[in-house]
Design an enzyme around this catalytic site. Structure first.
Site, PDB file in Angstrom:
ATOM      1  N   GLU A  21     166.474 110.487  32.892  1.00  0.00           N
ATOM      2  CA  GLU A  21     166.737 110.269  31.545  1.00  0.00           C
ATOM      3  C   GLU A  21     167.305 108.659  31.315  1.00  0.00           C
ATOM      4  O   GLU A  21     167.147 107.877  32.338  1.00  0.00           O
ATOM      5  CB  GLU A  21     167.924 110.682  31.534  1.00  0.00           C
ATOM      6  CG  GLU A  21     167.999 112.258  30.533  1.00  0.00           C
ATOM      7  CD  GLU A  21     167.464 112.136  29.138  1.00  0.00           C
ATOM      8  OE1 GLU A  21     167.276 110.868  28.702  1.00  0.00           O
ATOM      9  OE2 GLU A  21     167.376 113.145  28.376  1.00  0.00           O
ATOM     10  N   ASN A 150     171.128 113.904  21.510  1.00  0.00           N
ATOM     11  CA  ASN A 150     169.957 113.253  21.897  1.00  0.00           C
ATOM     12  C   ASN A 150     169.215 112.448  20.648  1.00  0.00           C
ATOM     13  O   ASN A 150     169.853 112.451  19.722  1.00  0.00           O
ATOM     14  CB  ASN A 150     168.842 114.288  22.207  1.00  0.00           C
ATOM     15  CG  ASN A 150     168.920 114.618  23.828  1.00  0.00           C
ATOM     16  OD1 ASN A 150     169.439 113.484  24.553  1.00  0.00           O
ATOM     17  ND2 ASN A 150     168.946 115.878  24.409  1.00  0.00           N
ATOM     18  N   ASP A 201     164.125 115.693  22.483  1.00  0.00           N
ATOM     19  CA  ASP A 201     164.918 115.041  23.263  1.00  0.00           C
ATOM     20  C   ASP A 201     165.177 113.424  22.878  1.00  0.00           C
ATOM     21  O   ASP A 201     165.417 113.245  22.087  1.00  0.00           O
ATOM     22  CB  ASP A 201     164.459 115.245  24.691  1.00  0.00           C
ATOM     23  CG  ASP A 201     165.764 115.116  25.885  1.00  0.00           C
ATOM     24  OD1 ASP A 201     166.294 114.091  26.072  1.00  0.00           O
ATOM     25  OD2 ASP A 201     165.667 115.927  26.781  1.00  0.00           O
TER      26      ASP A 201
END
Length: 294
Positions: A21, A150, A201
Site C-alpha cells: 500500500e 481509501n 481502493d
C-alpha cells in the site's frame, strides 16, 4: 463505454507484500516507495538502477510524503513521524487520534502542501475510521464514521478532492479551497460501484483529471473521468491490487502495489503474483506528488 486492456507491463519487485500500500515516487531521488502495512516494512526502489532496500518499521506505516531532500513524513498507527532519509531515524511529529482499535490507511498530499490521511479499524470495525486534514501541525477531522477510507486524491487544480469508503464502494467527490485543501461543501456521490465485483481502493489523479483507481478483488486499475464515468480497465496479474503511483522522470509510468492478505493457501496458489509490485506498461499523463509543508 469502458474498455478492457490486457496487461502489457512487468513485475517491478517480486517481494510479496502481505498488504502492499501507500505507493509514491520522489522525482528528486528517482526512487519509488511503498509499504507492506501488516509486514511493518517500507520498500524503496531506485528505478534507474533497480537498487532495492527494505526498511523495518516499529509500527504499521501506510503513507509517505516527501518533506525535503533530507526528510520524509510517515503516517502510521502510532501517529505521524518525520523520517531522516540518511539513516532512517524516526522522530514523533503529530497524533491524528487516540483510538487504539484504529490504524492509519490511505492518504495523499494536496497541491497546497497539506496532507489528507485516513484511519480505519485494525479489523475493519464498522464506522471506526475517519479522514483528517493536516496543515503543518494543525489537525482537522474532515469526515468520520468511515469503515475503510481509501482513494484519497485531488484534481490538478486542487479544487476537488476524491475519496471512498471501500465498505460502501461509492466513489465520492467534494469541492475544496485550492489554497488550503479544506472542503467548501458537502461530499457527493461520483460513481456508485456497490453492485460490481471488488472494492474501490487507492487512487491517483493525473494531469488531465482522470482518476486511476486500484480495484481490490478486481485484478487491475480502473480509470474514471471527473464526472464519474468509468472509461477503462487495465488488467494486472494480481487479484488484490491496492494502490497506484505515477513514476519516472516524466511521471508517465504507473506503479501498482498488491496484497496477499486474507488469502488461504489455495487462493495464493491460484494467484502466484499476489503481493508483488508492478509497472502497468502504458504511457500515462501523471503528476508528481506535492511535498508536505511543515
Amino acid at each position: 463505454m469502458s474498455e478492457t486492456h490486457a496487461f502489457t507491463g512487468r513485475v517491478l519487485c517480486e517481494a510479496a507484500c502481505q498488504l502492499g500500500e501507500g505507493a509514491t515516487y520522489d522525482p528528486a531521488s528517482g526512487k519509488a516507495f511503498w509499504f507492506d502495512i501488516k509486514g511493518q516494512k517500507l520498500h524503496e526502489l531506485h528505478l534507474a538502477t533497480r537498487t532495492k532496500a527494505v526498511h523495518d518499521l516499529p509500527f504499521l506505516g501506510s503513507v509517505l510524503a516527501v518533506v525535503d531532500a533530507a526528510r520524509q513524513l510517515i503516517v502510521s498507527d502510532q501517529g505521524l513521524f518525520l523520517r531522516t532519509v540518511a539513516d532512517g531515524r524516526l522522530t514523533p511529529f503529530l497524533t491524528l487520534e487516540d483510538k487504539a482499535v484504529n490504524r492509519s490507511n490511505d492518504g495523499r498530499v494536496h497541491p497546497c502542501g497539506a496532507l489528507w490521511a485516513s484511519t480505519m479499524g485494525r479489523s475493519a470495525e464498522k464506522h471506526s475510521g475517519a479522514i483528517y486534514h493536516v496543515a503543518g501541525t494543525v489537525v482537522t477531522k474532515l469526515f468520520s464514521n468511515i469503515t475503510i477510507a481509501n482513494s484519497i486524491c485531488f484534481s490538478p487544480d486542487g479544487g476537488t478532492g476524491y475519496f471512498v469508503d471501500s465498505a460502501v464502494n461509492r466513489l465520492m467527490r467534494v469541492a475544496l479551497d485550492a489554497k488550503t485543501g479544506l472542503p467548501t461543501g458537502e461530499p457527493e456521490g461520483l460513481s456508485d460501484q456497490s453492485g460490481t465485483p471488488g472494492d474501490v481502493d487507492g487512487s491517483v489523479c493525473d494531469a488531465e483529471g482522470l482518476i486511476w483507481n486500484a480495484r481490490w478483488g478486481g485484478n487491475g486499475i480502473d480509470v474514471y473521468t471527473p464526472d464519474g464515468t468509468k472509461v477503462a480497465h487495465h488488467h494486472v496479474p494480481a487479484l488484490q491490487t491496492t494502490c497506484p503511483a505515477f513514476i519516472g522522470e516524466k511521471a508517465d509510468r504507473l506503479l501498482v502495489t498488491s496484497a496477499w492478505a486474507d488469502m488461504d493457501g489455495a487462493a495464493r496458489r491460484a494467484d502466484p503474483l499476489a503481493g508483488q509490485t508492478f509497472e502497468l506498461g502504458i504511457a500515462v499523463k501523471g503528476r508528481f506528488e506535492p511535498t508536505f509543508t511543515l
